[in-house]
Design a protein around this motif. Structure first.
Motif, PDB file in Angstrom:
ATOM      1  N   TYR A 147     -19.841  -5.760  19.406  1.00  0.00           N
ATOM      2  CA  TYR A 147     -18.437  -6.133  19.412  1.00  0.00           C
ATOM      3  C   TYR A 147     -17.555  -4.921  19.734  1.00  0.00           C
ATOM      4  N   THR A 149     -18.560  -2.126  21.359  1.00  0.00           N
ATOM      5  CA  THR A 149     -18.788  -1.709  22.755  1.00  0.00           C
ATOM      6  C   THR A 149     -18.050  -2.639  23.709  1.00  0.00           C
ATOM      7  N   ASP A 150     -18.043  -3.928  23.441  1.00  0.00           N
ATOM      8  CA  ASP A 150     -17.302  -4.865  24.296  1.00  0.00           C
ATOM      9  C   ASP A 150     -15.803  -4.581  24.260  1.00  0.00           C
ATOM     10  N   THR A 151     -15.287  -4.221  23.107  1.00  0.00           N
ATOM     11  CA  THR A 151     -13.860  -3.902  22.976  1.00  0.00           C
ATOM     12  C   THR A 151     -13.524  -2.632  23.746  1.00  0.00           C
ATOM     13  N   LYS A 153     -15.140  -1.500  26.372  1.00  0.00           N
ATOM     14  CA  LYS A 153     -15.198  -1.874  27.788  1.00  0.00           C
ATOM     15  C   LYS A 153     -13.903  -2.583  28.198  1.00  0.00           C
ATOM     16  N   TRP A 154     -13.369  -3.418  27.339  1.00  0.00           N
ATOM     17  CA  TRP A 154     -12.107  -4.103  27.605  1.00  0.00           C
ATOM     18  C   TRP A 154     -10.957  -3.093  27.744  1.00  0.00           C
ATOM     19  N   ILE A 155     -10.909  -2.113  26.854  1.00  0.00           N
ATOM     20  CA  ILE A 155      -9.881  -1.069  26.930  1.00  0.00           C
ATOM     21  C   ILE A 155      -9.961  -0.359  28.281  1.00  0.00           C
ATOM     22  N   GLN A 157     -10.974  -1.439  31.073  1.00  0.00           N
ATOM     23  CA  GLN A 157     -10.655  -2.316  32.205  1.00  0.00           C
ATOM     24  C   GLN A 157      -9.157  -2.581  32.364  1.00  0.00           C
ATOM     25  N   GLN A 158      -8.360  -2.113  31.428  1.00  0.00           N
ATOM     26  CA  GLN A 158      -6.934  -2.407  31.497  1.00  0.00           C
ATOM     27  C   GLN A 158      -6.265  -1.622  32.632  1.00  0.00           C
TER      28      GLN A 158
END
Length: 181
Positions: A147, A149-151, A153-155, A157-158
């Motif tokens: 969870y 690591t996914d967060t 990765k989301w940061i 991608q912004q």
């Protein structure tokens, strides 16, 4: 994308390293490969990264590293993600140096986020993680590293004009008894 991760050989750092290495150029820095925050902070200061994940805990060295990284990269388009802890918010009736160190990291992030520059400073405040270090604490709910690591990765991608400053990830639980009136 070039990513640097401190403390990459166990726990959250290892999960981040394993996941982010699939699609990125990732450099891991930890004691197992000759990097030790308690001995030589300067070897951690880099300027050749897009994202730097300041994960390794070593008392106030994590905060000192943040200041040095920001000073060197203030006008560079990059992001420094700092791994903090919800324990920074806690008040305990015992000495808790870890909480004090994490509180200083949080305060440093807040201060640097106000300074003009191109380097983004993100503070992630995490609850107890499901890692080998917390295996013995089965009575508490724990966050899965996937969870986090996914967060992260989301940061990453912004868009450049989106600034994420502070993000808290924790498991909701209550240790208090509820009373009905």
């Amino acid at each position: 994308m070039k990513i640097v991760i401190t403390g990459h050989t166990s726990g959250l750092g290892k999960a981040l390293y394993d996941e982010l290495s699939r699609d990125n150029d990732v450099v891991g820095m930890s004691r197992k490969n000759g990097y030790d925050l308690s001995k030589d902070l300067e070897q951690f200061v880099a300027d050749d990264f897009d994202v730097y994940i300041n994960n390794a805990y070593c008392e106030h060295a994590q905060t000192d590293l943040l200041y040095k990284l920001f000073t060197k990269n203030q006008y560079k388009d990059c992001t420094i993600i700092n791994i903090g802890s919800v324990s920074a918010e806690g008040n305990k009736d015992v000495v808790n140096e870890y909480a004090i160190h994490k509180a200083s990291l949080k305060k440093a992030c807040s201060q640097l986020q106000l300074i003009d520059g191109d380097c983004k400073v993100v503070h992630m405040q995490l609850g107890r993680m499901n890692t080998p270090m917390t295996e013995h604490r089965k009575e508490y709910p724990r966050i899965e590293t996937k969870y986090v690591t996914d967060t992260i990765k989301w940061i990453m991608q912004q868009p450049k004009d989106i600034i994420i400053k502070n993000l808290t990830l924790d498991i909701m639980h209550s240790r208090r008894k509820r009373t009905t009136l």
